[in-house]
Design a protein around this motif. Sequence first.
Motif, PDB file in Angstrom:
ATOM      1  N   MET A  27       0.818  -1.198   0.000  1.00  0.00           N
ATOM      2  CA  MET A  27       0.000   0.000   0.000  1.00  0.00           C
ATOM      3  C   MET A  27       0.864   1.266   0.000  1.00  0.00           C
ATOM      4  O   MET A  27       0.540   2.225  -0.675  1.00  0.00           O
ATOM      5  CB  MET A  27      -0.924  -0.053   1.219  1.00  0.00           C
ATOM      6  CG  MET A  27      -1.943   1.040   1.251  1.00  0.00           C
ATOM      7  SD  MET A  27      -3.145   0.751  -0.036  1.00  0.00           S
ATOM      8  CE  MET A  27      -4.375   1.865   0.424  1.00  0.00           C
ATOM      9  N   ILE A  28       1.946   1.245   0.763  1.00  0.00           N
ATOM     10  CA  ILE A  28       2.819   2.418   0.824  1.00  0.00           C
ATOM     11  C   ILE A  28       3.476   2.667  -0.523  1.00  0.00           C
ATOM     12  O   ILE A  28       3.707   3.810  -0.911  1.00  0.00           O
ATOM     13  CB  ILE A  28       3.855   2.294   1.955  1.00  0.00           C
ATOM     14  CG1 ILE A  28       4.602   3.609   2.119  1.00  0.00           C
ATOM     15  CG2 ILE A  28       4.873   1.238   1.679  1.00  0.00           C
ATOM     16  CD1 ILE A  28       4.536   4.123   3.494  1.00  0.00           C
ATOM     17  N   TYR A  29       3.784   1.589  -1.263  1.00  0.00           N
ATOM     18  CA  TYR A  29       4.391   1.744  -2.591  1.00  0.00           C
ATOM     19  C   TYR A  29       3.433   2.445  -3.551  1.00  0.00           C
ATOM     20  O   TYR A  29       3.858   3.240  -4.390  1.00  0.00           O
ATOM     21  CB  TYR A  29       4.804   0.386  -3.158  1.00  0.00           C
ATOM     22  CG  TYR A  29       5.909  -0.280  -2.373  1.00  0.00           C
ATOM     23  CD1 TYR A  29       7.164   0.315  -2.283  1.00  0.00           C
ATOM     24  CD2 TYR A  29       5.694  -1.475  -1.718  1.00  0.00           C
ATOM     25  CE1 TYR A  29       8.177  -0.268  -1.559  1.00  0.00           C
ATOM     26  CE2 TYR A  29       6.703  -2.074  -0.982  1.00  0.00           C
ATOM     27  CZ  TYR A  29       7.948  -1.458  -0.908  1.00  0.00           C
ATOM     28  OH  TYR A  29       8.943  -2.051  -0.195  1.00  0.00           O
ATOM     29  N   PHE A  30       2.178   2.147  -3.416  1.00  0.00           N
ATOM     30  CA  PHE A  30       1.167   2.786  -4.258  1.00  0.00           C
ATOM     31  C   PHE A  30       1.131   4.300  -4.002  1.00  0.00           C
ATOM     32  O   PHE A  30       1.114   5.096  -4.942  1.00  0.00           O
ATOM     33  CB  PHE A  30      -0.205   2.164  -3.982  1.00  0.00           C
ATOM     34  CG  PHE A  30      -1.332   2.809  -4.735  1.00  0.00           C
ATOM     35  CD1 PHE A  30      -1.472   2.615  -6.098  1.00  0.00           C
ATOM     36  CD2 PHE A  30      -2.231   3.636  -4.083  1.00  0.00           C
ATOM     37  CE1 PHE A  30      -2.504   3.216  -6.805  1.00  0.00           C
ATOM     38  CE2 PHE A  30      -3.261   4.248  -4.777  1.00  0.00           C
ATOM     39  CZ  PHE A  30      -3.397   4.032  -6.143  1.00  0.00           C
ATOM     40  N   PHE A  31       1.159   4.699  -2.741  1.00  0.00           N
ATOM     41  CA  PHE A  31       1.145   6.130  -2.409  1.00  0.00           C
ATOM     42  C   PHE A  31       2.432   6.818  -2.843  1.00  0.00           C
ATOM     43  O   PHE A  31       2.405   7.946  -3.348  1.00  0.00           O
ATOM     44  CB  PHE A  31       0.905   6.337  -0.913  1.00  0.00           C
ATOM     45  CG  PHE A  31      -0.501   6.058  -0.493  1.00  0.00           C
ATOM     46  CD1 PHE A  31      -1.562   6.766  -1.039  1.00  0.00           C
ATOM     47  CD2 PHE A  31      -0.773   5.076   0.442  1.00  0.00           C
ATOM     48  CE1 PHE A  31      -2.865   6.512  -0.661  1.00  0.00           C
ATOM     49  CE2 PHE A  31      -2.077   4.805   0.827  1.00  0.00           C
ATOM     50  CZ  PHE A  31      -3.130   5.526   0.280  1.00  0.00           C
ATOM     51  N   TRP A  39       4.268   5.896  -5.371  1.00  0.00           N
ATOM     52  CA  TRP A  39       4.163   5.948  -6.836  1.00  0.00           C
ATOM     53  C   TRP A  39       3.364   7.186  -7.255  1.00  0.00           C
ATOM     54  O   TRP A  39       3.778   7.932  -8.146  1.00  0.00           O
ATOM     55  CB  TRP A  39       3.487   4.680  -7.318  1.00  0.00           C
ATOM     56  CG  TRP A  39       3.488   4.468  -8.813  1.00  0.00           C
ATOM     57  CD1 TRP A  39       2.694   5.080  -9.728  1.00  0.00           C
ATOM     58  CD2 TRP A  39       4.323   3.583  -9.543  1.00  0.00           C
ATOM     59  NE1 TRP A  39       2.958   4.625 -10.978  1.00  0.00           N
ATOM     60  CE2 TRP A  39       3.974   3.694 -10.900  1.00  0.00           C
ATOM     61  CE3 TRP A  39       5.319   2.691  -9.189  1.00  0.00           C
ATOM     62  CZ2 TRP A  39       4.594   2.955 -11.889  1.00  0.00           C
ATOM     63  CZ3 TRP A  39       5.924   1.953 -10.180  1.00  0.00           C
ATOM     64  CH2 TRP A  39       5.572   2.094 -11.512  1.00  0.00           C
TER      65      TRP A  39
END
Length: 112
Positions: free
Chosen positions: A1-5, A7
């Motif tokens: 989830m943190i990678y999505f934010f 990105w």
Amino acid sequence: MIYFFLWIIFSIGVASEGGKRTCGFFYSLLCSLILSPLIGLIWVLCCEKLSDIEYRKQQLEATLIQKMKDAAELHDKGLMSDFDFEKMKLEYENRNKKDTVINPVNRILKMK
């Protein structure tokens, strides 16, 4: 989830730099979101800055004005014919009508 934010945040950062360049905010954001922020950044850095284009446009305008002054001086002295002077004036007016800032996407679309 943190990678999505991360990105999304990096994509918006790349797009904000793209807004200052010929590629534009929207296309930079789209490229960064679909491909990756790194690829989007590379593409944005390959695009030309709008401030550089404006500077070149001002330099070109100053050069053309100086050429017209020189031509008018030669015409007044009788060293340039009326035909050549009118031809230079028409070329100068046609250059002023052209738009020098073209979005790369529009340039591609115009080629087709």
